[in-house]
Design a protein around this motif. Sequence first.
Motif, PDB file in Angstrom:
ATOM      1  N   GLY A  43       0.481  -1.156  -0.068  1.00 19.14           N
ATOM      2  CA  GLY A  43      -0.167  -0.086  -0.034  1.00 19.14           C
ATOM      3  C   GLY A  43       1.121   0.903   0.223  1.00 19.14           C
ATOM      4  N   LEU A  44       2.553   1.100  -0.162  1.00 14.22           N
ATOM      5  CA  LEU A  44       3.291   2.533   0.266  1.00 14.22           C
ATOM      6  C   LEU A  44       4.052   1.768  -0.854  1.00 14.22           C
ATOM      7  CD1 LEU A  44       4.160   2.370   3.715  1.00 14.22           C
ATOM      8  CD2 LEU A  44       2.438   4.173   2.775  1.00 14.22           C
ATOM      9  N   SER A  45       4.893   3.442  -1.690  1.00 18.32           N
ATOM     10  CA  SER A  45       5.755   3.406  -2.731  1.00 18.32           C
ATOM     11  C   SER A  45       6.614   2.754  -1.192  1.00 18.32           C
ATOM     12  CB  SER A  45       6.427   4.505  -3.170  1.00 18.32           C
ATOM     13  OG  SER A  45       6.014   5.150  -1.902  1.00 18.32           O
ATOM     14  N   PRO A  46       7.719   2.387  -2.266  1.00 22.12           N
ATOM     15  CA  PRO A  46       9.695   1.545  -1.182  1.00 22.12           C
ATOM     16  C   PRO A  46       9.843   2.961  -0.265  1.00 22.12           C
ATOM     17  CG  PRO A  46       9.185   0.589  -3.241  1.00 22.12           C
ATOM     18  CD  PRO A  46       8.415   1.458  -3.753  1.00 22.12           C
ATOM     19  N   THR A  47       9.563   4.161  -1.325  1.00 23.80           N
ATOM     20  CA  THR A  47      10.262   5.481  -0.598  1.00 23.80           C
ATOM     21  C   THR A  47       9.296   5.373   0.274  1.00 23.80           C
ATOM     22  OG1 THR A  47      11.200   5.636  -2.156  1.00 23.80           O
ATOM     23  CG2 THR A  47      11.178   7.790  -1.047  1.00 23.80           C
ATOM     24  N   GLN A  48       8.085   6.199   0.410  1.00 24.31           N
ATOM     25  CA  GLN A  48       7.091   5.945   1.222  1.00 24.31           C
ATOM     26  C   GLN A  48       7.529   4.974   2.569  1.00 24.31           C
ATOM     27  OE1 GLN A  48       3.539   6.176  -0.805  1.00 24.31           O
ATOM     28  NE2 GLN A  48       3.051   8.008  -1.017  1.00 24.31           N
ATOM     29  N   TYR A  49       7.624   3.888   2.788  1.00 24.29           N
ATOM     30  CA  TYR A  49       7.984   2.757   3.051  1.00 24.29           C
ATOM     31  C   TYR A  49       8.939   2.546   4.081  1.00 24.29           C
ATOM     32  CZ  TYR A  49       7.570  -1.821   5.307  1.00 24.29           C
ATOM     33  OH  TYR A  49       7.318  -2.584   7.018  1.00 24.29           O
ATOM     34  N   SER A 101      10.491   6.219   4.773  1.00 25.13           N
ATOM     35  CA  SER A 101      10.703   7.066   5.354  1.00 25.13           C
ATOM     36  C   SER A 101       9.791   6.721   6.489  1.00 25.13           C
ATOM     37  CB  SER A 101      10.182   7.499   4.355  1.00 25.13           C
ATOM     38  OG  SER A 101      10.660   8.952   3.563  1.00 25.13           O
ATOM     39  N   LYS A 102       8.694   6.215   6.604  1.00 25.39           N
ATOM     40  CA  LYS A 102       7.870   5.692   7.223  1.00 25.39           C
ATOM     41  C   LYS A 102       8.337   4.599   8.557  1.00 25.39           C
ATOM     42  CE  LYS A 102       3.132   4.963   8.447  1.00 25.39           C
ATOM     43  NZ  LYS A 102       1.425   4.721   7.929  1.00 25.39           N
ATOM     44  N   TYR A 103       9.548   3.482   8.419  1.00 22.75           N
ATOM     45  CA  TYR A 103       9.703   2.812   8.317  1.00 22.75           C
ATOM     46  C   TYR A 103      11.229   2.480   8.909  1.00 22.75           C
ATOM     47  CZ  TYR A 103       4.768   1.508   8.784  1.00 22.75           C
ATOM     48  OH  TYR A 103       3.207   1.382   9.499  1.00 22.75           O
ATOM     49  N   ASN A 104      11.866   3.171   8.859  1.00 22.89           N
ATOM     50  CA  ASN A 104      13.138   2.795   8.616  1.00 22.89           C
ATOM     51  C   ASN A 104      13.760   3.521  10.145  1.00 22.89           C
ATOM     52  OD1 ASN A 104      16.011   4.139   8.297  1.00 22.89           O
ATOM     53  ND2 ASN A 104      15.618   2.565   7.539  1.00 22.89           N
TER      54      ASN A 104
END
Length: 326
Positions: free
Chosen positions: A310-316, A318-321
């Motif tokens: 449900g998220l782009s790789p970049t969004q994921y 940014s959110k979870y790193n």
Amino acid sequence: MKHISLLNPIGETSLSSMEATYKMFSKINEALQSTGKEALFDIQIVGLSDEAVSSGRIFSIRSDTTIHQLKKTDLIVIPAIHGNMKDIVAVNREFVPWIQKQYQLGAEIASLCVGAFLLASTGLLNGRSCTTHWLSANEFSSMFPHVKLMPYKVITDERGIYTSGGAYSSLNLILYLVEKFAGREMAIRSSKMFEIDIERNNQSQFIIFQRQKDHEDLTVRRAQELIEENFRERITVEDLADKLATGRRNFERRFKKATGNTILEYIQRVRIEAAKLSFETSNENVNEVMYNVGYSDSKSFRTTFKRITGLSPTQYKSKYNRQIAV
């Protein structure tokens, strides 16, 4: 005034979902009454008896009324009930005919999280869409094969029956019902008061891929192991079938039956789960992660990643790193 029946089932009921439901509808009443308007909701906790029902080992909940006393309601809310689902459905089976009758009389029904198991036991979900906690998706599909399970959804709404995804996504369904019954303005006000993202409609980003090995097909299980050991390499259905000395068409059919995924889908899920872990724990960029998990085409990787999470790789990332979050 709309009558809301918040069920008080037998078992380890989620007190958070019960309290949140009661409080959100109550706050709407308070807001309306503070401006001189009438309350919209009559909220009652409804059980099988007047006796307090224990939830876990610490708390107990006493019902305001029982299904034997309450003849008519407008909305039934089934909270999450934790434990062995077959046992939970069995011990709460007395609710089933009452729920069925109320629906026939025009009541709407909402299940929160794994409360969907009790709702599905009524047969009212057969042929309809439903969601529940993603961790319970395989068990739910096994118990209720005639229900169209959509485990990535946060909310489903079909002919007066509503279901919500896992855990606190139940709040999104209650907010959805607030908007339906009290209007957008009240829903926005509630979302701000309870700090709920009003637009969240997908639980894909929270799903951890379960390896789907709860089956007895040893050939399929060995195929899963081969995929998990070699997902960074090019894997074809033909190669797997040859290694396992089985015919391709029969192998594909058995794999789908045992795991719920096609072989290609399983490979994609294993690769994307590895990519998610890399994004969460490493400093690798999107292209580095893409190559490390077996993709060579950037568009294919990004499309597959977003479809599954449900998220782009970049969004994921940014959110979870972890380092970015700090």
